[in-house]
Design a protein around this motif. Structure first.
Motif, short mmCIF file in Angstrom:
data_model
loop_
_atom_site.label_atom_id
_atom_site.label_comp_id
_atom_site.label_asym_id
_atom_site.label_seq_id
_atom_site.Cartn_x
_atom_site.Cartn_y
_atom_site.Cartn_z
N HIS A 101 42.47 42.93 32.57
CA HIS A 101 42.65 44.35 32.29
C HIS A 101 44.13 44.76 32.41
CE1 HIS A 101 41.78 48.64 32.17
NE2 HIS A 101 42.47 48.79 33.30
N LEU A 102 44.84 44.19 33.40
CA LEU A 102 46.23 44.58 33.61
C LEU A 102 47.17 43.97 32.57
CD1 LEU A 102 46.53 44.32 37.51
CD2 LEU A 102 46.49 46.40 36.14
N TYR A 103 46.98 42.72 32.24
CA TYR A 103 47.95 42.00 31.42
C TYR A 103 47.43 41.68 30.01
CZ TYR A 103 50.52 41.26 35.75
OH TYR A 103 51.22 41.44 36.92
N ARG A 153 40.26 41.87 36.76
CA ARG A 153 41.41 42.73 37.11
C ARG A 153 42.66 42.33 36.33
NH1 ARG A 153 45.36 42.94 41.46
NH2 ARG A 153 44.64 40.92 42.21
N TYR A 154 42.97 41.04 36.33
CA TYR A 154 44.21 40.60 35.69
C TYR A 154 44.13 40.69 34.17
CZ TYR A 154 46.18 38.97 40.09
OH TYR A 154 46.70 38.92 41.36
#
Length: 403
Positions: A42-44, A39-40
């Protein structure tokens, strides 16, 4: 019951321990690590790529200054670290060297990305740190307490502290008596205040006052974190409530199984009238009903076998008694009849009785193939033959005596 309850208790609370106290050996930790990293990253991922491009446009010596200029624009912490100063495993170092983004599931969580051809690593926090959490929760209260002291004459500070003591734990302390750590000294120089945890893990703030050399010490301020003692009490209460619920759920099941076990034991010891009186709403009600039906069928079968056995025993004894009476009657007439004629009569009676006797036994043996009746048949045959031979010997003895 204790052994079964202990097994059920361990079965429930071992997974809960993995949830409440995650460790690197826990499969839950591995699952959470994988999900959070996906998740992270992909986000950052794009943000870290842009940071890398901005830094590569500058000489390597200017990277820390450039990142310090960019970091105020981020809501979370952003810093540049030497990879050698980070506590990383060999696999994590290899992942960074391969150009991958590494997620560290710590407190707080952060992402790492190594800059090419260097030992520098970008560290981007994806959660607020403890310092930020405390500052956000308590900075407004500290500001209002300072304003209250500024608006009150110094001679009335003690009265103000007495009025506010019902909401806060306040006291005045000379700054010279406070021992600062390097990090606390840095906070004091920057904001004229700092915080620390005391021996009871209570958060305590030290802030400057308008009176030079005096420090206001404040505790019991709003803070979102929980102390370890509070967490321990909550966990113990949770464990206690779940354990009590498990006991009241498992005790009726254990009680019904115990009743069924006792009934089975007594039934196996010969009490064929024993039944299992378990309510219809019990978890083992179907098992109890099947046992009762089985016991009823077995009792009826055994009762029928006993009735048949008694009938067979009566029918076997009746011809033997008739033969004994006939032999005795004819033996008394030996003095009036010839021996050969008496023997002939006795032999006829013996042959007729023997044929009837064994015909009946053959019919019984064919009619029933159970082991119990077979044993009974053998016993009856032995007794019948013994009695028959005894009567024959008696008859022959009388015949020889008359000669």
């Amino acid at each position: 019951m204790f052994r079964a309850f202990s097994g059920l208790w361990l079965l429930v609370f071992i997974p809960l321990c993995f949830l409440l106290f995650p460790s690197r050996y826990s499969p839950i930790h591995w699952f959470n690590q994988h999900i959070e990293q996906e998740r992270y990253v992909h986000l950052y991922g794009g943000t870290l790529t842009l940071l890398e491009q901005q830094l590569l446009m500058q000489p390597q010596a200017a990277w820390p200054q450039k990142l310090a200029h960019i970091s105020p624009y981020f809501g979370y912490g952003l810093s540049l670290q030497q990879m050698s100063t980070l506590s990383l495993s060999e696999s994590q170092q290899a992942a960074l060297s391969a150009g991958n983004i590494l997620f560290i599931n710590a407190e707080p969580e952060y992402l790492l990305k190594r800059l090419p051809n260097s030992d520098w690593v970008i560290r981007l926090f994806v959660d607020i740190t403890q310092e930020e959490d405390i500052d956000r929760a308590s900075s407004g209260t500290i500001y209002l307490l300072r304003k209250a002291l500024e608006q009150t004459p110094v001679t009335q500070w003690q009265a103000l502290i007495q009025r506010l003591s019902s909401q806060f734990h306040l006291r005045l302390q000379k700054q010279s008596t406070i021992v600062f750590t390097p990090s606390e000294q840095a906070q004091w120089d920057k904001r004229a205040s700092f915080w620390r945890f005391d021996a009871t893990h209570q958060l305590v703030f030290y802030t400057a006052t308008p009176e030079k050399g005096m420090t206001l010490v404040v505790s019991s301020l709003p803070y979102s974190s929980n102390t370890p003692m509070v967490l321990l009490v909550v966990i113990l209460m949770f464990v206690l409530l779940v354990s009590v619920g498990m006991f009241f759920w498992s005790y009726p099941l254990w009680r019904d199984l115990k009743r069924l076990s006792d009934a089975t034991t007594q039934f196996g010891q010969g009490d064929l009238s024993q039944r299992s009186p378990i309510p219809k709403v019990a978890a083992v009600a179907n098992l109890s009903r099947q046992f009762n039906q089985m016991a009823q069928r077995i009792e009826q079968t055994v009762q029928g076998q006993r009735t048949l056995t008694n009938a067979i025993a009566h029918d076997l004894r009746q011809p033997l008694h008739r033969m004994r009476y006939s032999i005795h009657r004819h033996s008394l007439r030996l003095n009036r009849q010839g021996t050969s004629k008496a023997l002939s009569t006795v032999c006829k009676i013996w042959i007729i009785s023997l044929i009837k006797h064994f015909s009946f036994l053959v019919i019984v043996m064919i009619a029933s193939k159970s082991g119990f009746l077979n044993r009974f048949w053998r016993n009856c045959c032995e007794r019948s033959v013994t009695m028959l031979l005894s009567q024959i010997r008696r008859c022959l003895w009388y015949c020889m005596l008359r000669r």
